[in-house]
Write a protein that holds these residues in place. Structure first.
Motif, mmCIF file in Angstrom:
data_model
loop_
_atom_site.group_PDB
_atom_site.id
_atom_site.type_symbol
_atom_site.label_atom_id
_atom_site.label_comp_id
_atom_site.label_asym_id
_atom_site.label_seq_id
_atom_site.Cartn_x
_atom_site.Cartn_y
_atom_site.Cartn_z
ATOM 1 N N GLU A 281 -27.294 39.654 -50.072
ATOM 2 C CA GLU A 281 -28.334 39.011 -49.274
ATOM 3 C C GLU A 281 -27.931 37.547 -49.128
ATOM 4 N N HIS A 282 -27.735 37.128 -47.891
ATOM 5 C CA HIS A 282 -27.277 35.763 -47.614
ATOM 6 C C HIS A 282 -28.279 35.113 -46.673
ATOM 7 N N ARG A 283 -28.807 33.973 -47.080
ATOM 8 C CA ARG A 283 -29.835 33.281 -46.292
ATOM 9 C C ARG A 283 -30.930 34.247 -45.852
ATOM 10 N N GLY A 284 -31.328 35.110 -46.798
ATOM 11 C CA GLY A 284 -32.447 36.015 -46.534
ATOM 12 C C GLY A 284 -32.091 37.240 -45.701
ATOM 13 N N GLN A 285 -30.807 37.392 -45.371
ATOM 14 C CA GLN A 285 -30.395 38.452 -44.446
ATOM 15 C C GLN A 285 -29.467 39.450 -45.142
ATOM 16 N N CYS A 286 -29.714 40.759 -44.916
ATOM 17 C CA CYS A 286 -28.766 41.782 -45.375
ATOM 18 C C CYS A 286 -28.083 42.369 -44.141
ATOM 19 N N TYR A 287 -26.813 42.719 -44.263
ATOM 20 C CA TYR A 287 -26.069 43.226 -43.103
ATOM 21 C C TYR A 287 -25.579 44.647 -43.339
ATOM 22 N N GLY A 288 -25.581 45.449 -42.269
ATOM 23 C CA GLY A 288 -25.070 46.811 -42.383
ATOM 24 C C GLY A 288 -24.011 47.100 -41.341
ATOM 25 N N LEU A 289 -23.420 46.070 -40.773
ATOM 26 C CA LEU A 289 -22.394 46.269 -39.754
ATOM 27 C C LEU A 289 -21.080 45.691 -40.248
ATOM 28 N N VAL A 290 -20.013 46.042 -39.560
ATOM 29 C CA VAL A 290 -18.711 45.711 -40.113
ATOM 30 C C VAL A 290 -18.286 44.273 -39.834
ATOM 31 N N ALA A 291 -18.629 43.744 -38.662
ATOM 32 C CA ALA A 291 -18.133 42.404 -38.315
ATOM 33 C C ALA A 291 -18.561 41.334 -39.323
ATOM 34 N N PRO A 292 -19.849 41.286 -39.700
ATOM 35 C CA PRO A 292 -20.235 40.270 -40.685
ATOM 36 C C PRO A 292 -19.521 40.456 -42.020
ATOM 37 N N ILE A 293 -19.224 41.703 -42.363
ATOM 38 C CA ILE A 293 -18.531 41.944 -43.633
ATOM 39 C C ILE A 293 -17.140 41.353 -43.583
ATOM 40 N N TRP A 294 -16.466 41.512 -42.448
ATOM 41 C CA TRP A 294 -15.135 40.920 -42.308
ATOM 42 C C TRP A 294 -15.230 39.383 -42.434
ATOM 43 N N GLU A 295 -16.262 38.807 -41.790
ATOM 44 C CA GLU A 295 -16.409 37.345 -41.872
ATOM 45 C C GLU A 295 -16.635 36.907 -43.313
ATOM 46 N N MET A 296 -17.485 37.658 -44.018
ATOM 47 C CA MET A 296 -17.736 37.321 -45.424
ATOM 48 C C MET A 296 -16.437 37.389 -46.226
ATOM 49 N N CYS A 297 -15.641 38.423 -45.982
ATOM 50 C CA CYS A 297 -14.417 38.609 -46.766
ATOM 51 C C CYS A 297 -13.460 37.444 -46.562
ATOM 52 N N ARG A 298 -13.397 36.940 -45.337
ATOM 53 C CA ARG A 298 -12.510 35.795 -45.087
ATOM 54 C C ARG A 298 -12.978 34.570 -45.874
ATOM 55 N N THR A 299 -14.275 34.310 -45.827
ATOM 56 C CA THR A 299 -14.800 33.151 -46.556
ATOM 57 C C THR A 299 -14.579 33.309 -48.062
ATOM 58 N N LEU A 300 -14.850 34.509 -48.545
ATOM 59 C CA LEU A 300 -14.690 34.748 -49.979
ATOM 60 C C LEU A 300 -13.240 34.509 -50.400
ATOM 61 N N ALA A 301 -12.303 34.997 -49.584
ATOM 62 C CA ALA A 301 -10.896 34.829 -49.932
ATOM 63 C C ALA A 301 -10.530 33.350 -49.958
ATOM 64 N N GLU A 302 -11.083 32.590 -49.035
ATOM 65 C CA GLU A 302 -10.879 31.137 -49.064
ATOM 66 C C GLU A 302 -11.344 30.576 -50.403
ATOM 67 N N ALA A 303 -12.551 30.976 -50.765
ATOM 68 C CA ALA A 303 -13.134 30.442 -51.999
ATOM 69 C C ALA A 303 -12.287 30.817 -53.217
ATOM 70 N N LEU A 304 -11.704 32.015 -53.197
ATOM 71 C CA LEU A 304 -10.952 32.489 -54.363
ATOM 72 C C LEU A 304 -9.536 31.927 -54.411
#
Lengths: 817, 112
Positions: A281-304
């Motif tokens: 849950e990010h900023r009150g929002q849950c996602y069930g589609l693939v595009a936002p998941i890809w965006e999250m993965c890119r950000t997470l990889a940056e952070a890691l």
């Protein structure tokens, strides 16, 4: 220096994508362990719908196979659900006592399908649609003619219903709202979708509240609605949404609302633990589609990997994966006081487009029937660009708009960032495509598909991939306006190739490749069989068949099976056999210990599991009993299925068996663009199922109705009536003429129904009903048949191509290792 | 091509180059599984384990094109020189190459 330990809980799309993104940035930084609850490698969950519909197989949707884990040194514990996280010890514990310590932990636990707490929800035959097990449960239940009810008219529910209808079930979608996919579609598009589904055999019940699932003997038999209606069914699919899977996070006392709460760096309330995907849950929002998941993965990889990207939430767009139903939706469409709508409708084409504007900017778009510009509207929406100056042409799409403004439509593509994702299904970004085009000299869409997998799944990004090709290659890329190239070895389409073979008298595969400037030395496994066929058809009696350009089945006149053995089908003319033939078959089965004997759909006997080296001997025995090859392996005339007709049946109007035998004897051995199956029914009761054959004859009192364009394979099609003739002779002549027209005109692998859809039934009818042209076609067919009706088995038994069946022998035994 | 072959390689004559059709293949059964010997359009000869890395399909039965073969089961294209799948299937396993040399028009397969 020892590596940091990265542990991922969840082997699904989000977990593996996060790892891929990390590896891309810093392949040596982490020692990676992945825990997966499902006992399999990582696959593309969003492509389960085409798997359910039988349009793809599981192998097609695997994203990372075992080699990927191995090559990247990743430890995978598949089938090992994690049971707890010990945050103090930084330790993950899984089923079976497995443990892994971490420095960084990623939660990618996904979501579970919601099961409505209806009475009867625990009956057998009540399933959800979430993973491969669900797909397998559904396909196992998908008996043709059985009924399925799907609760939930959202994206997945519709795809499930469509997939099961494709598998022959009667499918009904029950939806609480009055509009299908109401979160993505307005009422107009929802209506068109309801209609389009009805055409595909999916019924829709709207505004319907489910009350109870009814059953008998523990098995589901129907769904009772609140208004008292009962919809009978053998299978019930619940597809009403998903719920983030947060059990482990909760137990570990991480902050959880609806999903696991993360900040803009995807960090949970424990700074060593991150979360991505549907469990978040990010900023009150849950996602069930693939595009936002890809965006999250890119950000997470940056952070890691020491970067500082921030995820700011996603704007969503949706496409439906139902063949032939083009639906795109993005952003807002509810309209309202401060919004303006631009709507375009084309009833003839079944197109509906609605663009919602707010303050001169695109706020949302709903496209039905023509969704090619979806990505363009989506970009306009995300960029927040003012569209005031293109308002008048906006609804006609990108090409019209930019063309009228004198802009180069490729400029937008050229300006796209290299890491912008082009293909969501396979996670391919623009940079991957452009470097493949440059690095490997790719020049066609097919080649880009083959090398990068972009646009190789649902295909909705095809226009964008073509634009990238055009932008990079300029004139060297020929957009496939019109003819599709034969394969990656040429830009030329089938039609042009066929025409030039005749016009320029090209009589061999190398001659064609030279004259038409093939880009590969000796073609590929796609073009060579096509060229071989075109030459066989163009120059009967003159062209020497190129064995090495035939698929193994045609090369050895038997069907290769999954274990490398072969199946043999002797011809039984019109499906008629005798004691002597059956005895010969029985003897062969015993003599060669053939494991399986089965009757085919075309009324022939199939001998399965024959060893390749036994084939010539099996054929010799069958030949001796007078039987010849059934061509059940070939792009050729296979069978003419018949009923018993006037000879035995009390309803039969003509001698359908006799006509079937005659047709098969006239036409056997003819090579055709794709497999060719005929049926002859003695009356309209149609016991030979002639109306789902490539060519079907339905006998009536006054003569013979000739139908074409049926199919009962990947597509199920009913034939169209082509013509009617009074006598059996005329029926044979007309059918031979049709087959010759098909042989001369269709593209390789194009079944009659596809050819008919391309050239039109009327054009075919005009040829066949013109007595001169029909006669000429028949004569060319009869001429070609002089060279075609040779039993390939007898030829091989006589020794032709003997090397094909005998392995090479070694002069010396290998020494033991 | 044979750099990795050690000195004690035993070479076994399996037949003449011309026993393998151009753009075709022959199968050689061995106690360790079958080997596929290919001859390409330009006359080169290659040998691989006769099993596709995908589902073990018999590569010797496929269509040979360029320096590649299309597996007869599911149409994966395999590079004859390396045994690696081509195109989108790149990196998904490998059909091991078999040491091979040609001497006086004969095909010799090596065993180390």
């Amino acid at each position: 220096m020892t590596k940091e330990r990265l542990v991922v809980i969840g082997n699904g799309m989000a977990g593996c994508r996060a790892v891929q993104e990390v590896l891309k940035r810093d392949p040596d930084r982490y020692e990676i362990t992945i825990f997966g609850a499902e006992p399999r490698v990582n696959y593309d969950r969003i492509m389960l719908s085409p798997v359910l519909a039988g349009e793809k197989t599981f192998a097609d949707i695997v994203i990372n196979d075992e080699a990927w884990y191995r090559d990247n040194g990743i430890v995978l514990h598949a089938g090992a659900p994690v049971e707890s996280i010990d945050r103090a010890e930084r330790l993950v514990r899984a089923a079976g006592g497995l443990e892994a310590g971490y420095d960084r932990l990623i939660l990618a636990t996904g979501a579970d399908p919601i099961r409505l707490p209806l009475p009867g929800a625990d009956l057998a035959g009540v399933v959800t649609f979430r993973d491969l097990d669900d797909v397998e449960a559904m396909t196992a239940a998908a008996k043709p003619g059985a009924k399925v009810v799907v609760i939930g008219g959202g994206l997945l529910g519709i795809e499930a219903a469509y997939g099961l209808a494709r598998r022959g079930m009667h499918a009904t979608v029950v939806h609480l709202m009055d509009v299908l996919m109401e979160r993505q579609l307005d009422a107009s598009a929802g209506f068109l979708l309801t209609e389009a589904l009805a055409e595909r055999g999916v019924e829709t019940v709207l505004g319907a509240q489910s009350e109870e699932i009814v059953g008998e003997g523990g098995q589901v038999t129907g769904l009772r609605l609140k208004d008292g209606r009962v919809l009978p069914c053998d299978l019930l699919v619940m597809s009403v949404g998903i719920r983030p899977n947060t059990g482990i996070a909760r137990a570990a006392r991480l902050e959880v609302n609806r999903g696991v709460v993360v900040d803009d760096a995807l960090r949970t309330s424990d700074p060593a633990i991150f979360a991505v995907g549907e469990c978040v849950e990010h900023r009150g929002q849950c996602y069930g589609l693939v595009a936002p998941i890809w965006e999250m993965c890119r950000t997470l990889a940056e952070a890691l990997t020491g970067g500082a990207g921030a995820y700011e939430g996603s704007v969503l767009s949706t496409r439906l994966k139902v063949s032939g139903v083009d639906v795109f939706s993005a952003g807002e469409f509810a309209g309202g006081g401060d919004c303006e709508d631009i709507v375009f409708r084309d009833a003839g084409r079944g197109v509906y487009k609605r663009i919602v504007l707010r303050e001169g900017k695109v706020a949302g778009a709903v496209l039905f029937g023509d969704a090619a510009d979806g990505a363009w509207y989506f970009d306009l929406m995300r960029s927040g660009a003012s569209v005031g100056d293109i308002r008048e042409t906006l609804v006609f799409g990108q090409a019209a708009t930019e063309g009228l403004r004198g802009l180069d439509p490729s400029a937008a593509v050229a300006a796209m960032a290299d890491d912008a994702e082009v293909c969501g299904c396979n996670g391919v970004c623009k940079g991957t495509i452009t470097s493949a085009i440059a690095g490997e000299g790719l020049a066609t869409l097919e080649a880009v598909r083959a090398v990068t997998k972009a646009s190789a799944s649902c295909g909705s990004c095809t226009p964008l991939v073509e634009k990238i090709l055009a932008a990079q290659l300029g004139d060297a890329f020929q957009v496939q306006a019109g003819p599709k190239p034969v394969c990656g070895c040429t830009h030329r389409g089938h039609g042009e190739v066929r025409k030039r073979i005749l016009a320029e008298g090209l009589k061999s595969i190398p001659a064609v490749m030279q004259a038409l400037e093939w880009t590969t030395p000796d073609g590929c496994a796609t073009c060579r069989p096509a060229l071989n066929y075109y030459l066989v058809c163009a120059w009967p009696g003159e062209y020497r068949d190129d064995k090495q350009s035939r698929f193994i089945n045609e090369r050895v006149h038997a069907n290769i099976q999954k274990d490398g053995t072969y199946s043999v089908v002797p011809r039984m003319w019109g499906g008629v056999t005798s004691a002597a033939e059956l005895r010969a078959i029985a003897d062969v089965v015993e003599k060669f210990a053939i494991p399986t004997v089965k009757v085919t759909g075309g009324q022939r006997v199939d001998l399965l599991g024959v060893k390749k080296e036994d084939l010539p001997a099996v054929w010799a025995d069958l030949n001796r009993a007078g039987m010849v090859s059934g061509h059940a392996y070939g792009k050729a005339l296979r069978t003419v299925k018949t009923c018993v007709g006037s000879e035995w049946c009390r309803f039969g109007t003509q001698d359908s068996t006799g006509l079937g035998v005659r047709l098969e004897k006239v036409m056997w051995g003819a090579w055709t663009p794709a497999k060719l199956k005929l049926g002859v029914s003695g009356c309209p009761r149609n016991c030979a199922e002639a109306t789902c054959k490539d060519i079907g004859v339905v006998c009536v009192d006054s003569g013979f109705e000739i139908h074409i364009g049926g199919a009962a394979g990947l597509e199920v099609k009913k034939t169209e009536l082509l013509t009617k003739v009074a006598s059996e002779d005329e029926a044979v002549w007309a059918i031979c003429a049709i087959v010759q027209l098909y042989r001369e005109d269709a593209w390789y692998l194009e079944r009659i129904w596809k050819w008919m859809a391309r050239v039109g039934l009327d054009a075919i009818r005009a040829e066949i009903e013109d007595p001169d042209r029909r006669r000429a076609l028949y004569d060319r067919f009869a001429y070609a048949q002089r060279f075609a009706r040779i039993d390939p088995w007898a030829e091989r038994v006589a020794g032709r191509d003997a090397h094909e069946f005998n392995p090479l022998t070694r002069r010396m035994e290998f020494a033991p290792a | 091509m044979n750099a990795h072959v050690k000195e004690e390689t035993i070479w076994i004559d399996v037949g003449a180059v011309t026993d393998v059709p151009l753009r075709g293949a022959r199968r050689v059964p061995t106690p360790r599984g079958a080997v596929a010997v290919f001859r390409t359009g330009d006359g080169r000869v290659f040998a691989l384990k006769d099993a596709c890395p995908h589902k073990g399909g018999p590569l010797s039965q496929g269509i040979v094109h360029g320096h590649a073969v299309a597996c007869p089961l599911h149409n994966w294209s395999i590079d004859l020189a390396t045994g690696e799948p081509l195109g989108a299937d790149r990196g998904k396993g490998c059909s091991p190459t078999v040491p091979l040399r040609i001497e006086d028009g004969r095909i010799l397969l090596g065993q180390v």
